[in-house]
Structures are given as C-alpha cells and as structure tokens.
Design an enzyme around this catalytic site. Sequence first.
Site, PDB file in Angstrom:
ATOM      1  N   ASP A   1     -31.047   3.383 -19.555  1.00 44.43           N
ATOM      2  CA  ASP A   1     -32.067   2.367 -19.280  1.00 44.43           C
ATOM      3  C   ASP A   1     -32.667   1.825 -20.576  1.00 44.43           C
ATOM      4  O   ASP A   1     -33.382   0.831 -20.548  1.00 44.43           O
ATOM      5  CB  ASP A   1     -33.183   2.961 -18.405  1.00 44.43           C
TER       6      ASP A   1
ATOM      7  N   GLN B   1     -35.197   6.639 -11.232  1.00 42.55           N
ATOM      8  CA  GLN B   1     -35.701   5.428 -10.577  1.00 42.55           C
ATOM      9  C   GLN B   1     -37.227   5.430 -10.582  1.00 42.55           C
ATOM     10  O   GLN B   1     -37.854   6.371 -10.109  1.00 42.55           O
ATOM     11  CB  GLN B   1     -35.156   5.359  -9.136  1.00 42.55           C
TER      12      GLN B   1
ATOM     13  N   LYS C   1     -26.974   0.658  -6.812  1.00 41.75           N
ATOM     14  CA  LYS C   1     -26.442   1.143  -8.093  1.00 41.75           C
ATOM     15  C   LYS C   1     -25.269   2.086  -7.842  1.00 41.75           C
ATOM     16  O   LYS C   1     -24.230   1.995  -8.516  1.00 41.75           O
ATOM     17  CB  LYS C   1     -27.559   1.850  -8.891  1.00 41.75           C
TER      18      LYS C   1
END
Length: 281
Positions: free
Chosen positions: A119, A96, A52
């Site tokens: 997200d 994460q 990422k």
Amino acid sequence: MILIDGKRTANEIVEELKPRTAAFEQKYGKKAGLAVVLIGNDPASAVYVRNKIKKCAEAGIASFPHYLPAETSQKEAEELLEALAADSSVHGILVQLPLPAHLNADRILAKIPAHKDVDGFCAENMGKLALKEEGCVACTPLGVTELFKRYGIQTAGKRAVVLGRSNIVGKPMALLLLNADATVTVCHSRTQNLKEECARADILVAAIGKPRFVTADMVKAGAAVIDVGINRLADGTLCGDVDFKAVKEKAAYLTPVPGGVGPMTIAMLLANTMRAAERNP
Ligand code: NDP
C-alpha cells in the site's frame, strides 16, 4: 471530452501482469502472494476485499485472506501481522482500513516490513517517494499517474492542483506530480480562494470525499480532471467529488465514478505485489 476508462485500463494492466506472474511461478515454484487482513464487519471494506481477492486470482497472484472478528484484540492483530511478515509465501500485506475504533492502526501497520508494504503507506516508502527513490507507492495516486501515462496527459510544466492532503491519496499524489515535473499546489480545508486555485489547474485531482464538490466554475477549459472521491448518496448510488455532468462540458479529460480511479487502485495493488515478489522472491 475524453472519458477516461479506468475499468478498461485496469483490465489491460491485469492482462499485462499475467506473463510476469506465470514466469515468477515457474522460476520459484510458488505464486506471488498477497495477504489481505480484514478486521470487523464494515460492509464497504468487505466489498473492497472481495474485489481485490477476485482480481488477484485473475492475475495469477495467490491471496491469503484473514477475516478477523470486530472484537479482535490489539495483541492478536499484531501477532497475525508478525506471522505474515515472516511468511515467505507472502510478498505483500494489505490491512483493509478503517480498523475498528479500539485498535491502534498505526501500531498494527508498523508491523508490515517496508518490502511487503504494497500500500506504500509506511514512513520508509513515503520517504522514498519524497526523495524520488524506488519504493512502493500508494495504489490510488499511482493509478492516477498510470492514467496520465496511458492517456498521454502531459504533466511536465503543467499546473496541477491536488484537492486533499491525506497520507494515502493527496500527499503521495502531490509528490508523484512533483516528481513528474508538474507545478503543484495542494489544497485542503484551510485553503483560501480554493475555487480560484482549482480554476487555474491544467490537471485537477479531487480527493476530499465531498459529493460533487468540484463544479464547472472551478475547472479551467481543457483541463484534465481526475475524480478520486467515492461517496455514497442517500439513495444508495455512488458519486465522486466532481459534478460530472457539468464538468464534462468543460474538461478535456474526465474520470467517471464508478469506473475511473477505483479499478486502477486494485490494478496497482496487484502491480505493487508483483514488484514486491520480484524484488524479494
Ligand atoms: P480523508 O478524509 O483522509 O482526507 C480528505 C482531505 O480532503 C483532507 O485533506 C481534508 O482537508 C480535505 N477536505 C475535506 N473537506 C474539504 C473542503 N471542503 N475543502 C477543501 N478540502 C477539504 O480522505 P481520503 O484522502 O482517504 O479520501 C478522499 C476521497 O477519496 C474519499 O471520497 C475516499 O472514499 C476516496 N478514495 C478513493 C479511492 C479509490 O480507490 N478511488 C481510494 C482512497 C480514497 P484537511 O486535511 O484540512 O482536513
């Protein structure tokens, strides 16, 4: 059968983002910024985070990595999230998952304001998706929708089956398909006649985390089959939730694993960060 190339499509999306990230930087004198929080030593998570961050740099998005030890306390984690929420150079925040077991993930994620929730996991963004309002949509299902668009796969009026009902993949995927006028069935571990349900699908999205679960007899000839699953086998190789070799003889479209949905998830994270920055510079 058309093999859906998620890697190539994701690279195209990153290229398309570059003029937008450059224009943002020129206008506001700072880059769009993504904070990435990794707590603990999960090796798979470390790989995802590295990818990422690498892709952020490629697209012209600043990344702010925060690597915290596994023994980080709930208070320390929440304080970091509060600081990131208040930081004007941070437009998107990603924590994460999974977090170490002693941490309460819900309480940590709740510290992310909806406009920085790239997200798309928070109740406000999930609610907006359900109401078909503009918000931030979970990256993986959004990436699948982008593949439908770019490969000309029609959804309106089609029978879509989503295998899996998690909050991060299955549920938002089903809502996106519904919003795109598909007739949607969601299957899960309690579904009866699962094979028959799948075999009726014009579009089949598998997101259950079971290696090669979807066999050729579960696929309608000419269907579009999207394999979200990422499973590591005993020999260390990766495979999806779909029996690729058998299903490719029957499907009209199929995503490989790796190189299908995975790269699209990262591309959508960048796109969501860019959109968050443009909305709240
Ligand atoms: P979860 O474990 O949270 O959810 C799995 C879902 O599958 C649940 O709804 C579960 O049903 C259902 N399920 C499990 N076993 C069966 C079965 N035998 N029959 C029918 N349904 C079943 O997983 P995620 O949604 O987080 O992830 C799914 C897969 O996608 C994983 O392999 C994960 O690694 C991968 N993934 C890939 C991403 C990418 O970027 N490509 C991103 C995110 C995930 P129930 O609710 O009844 O328990």
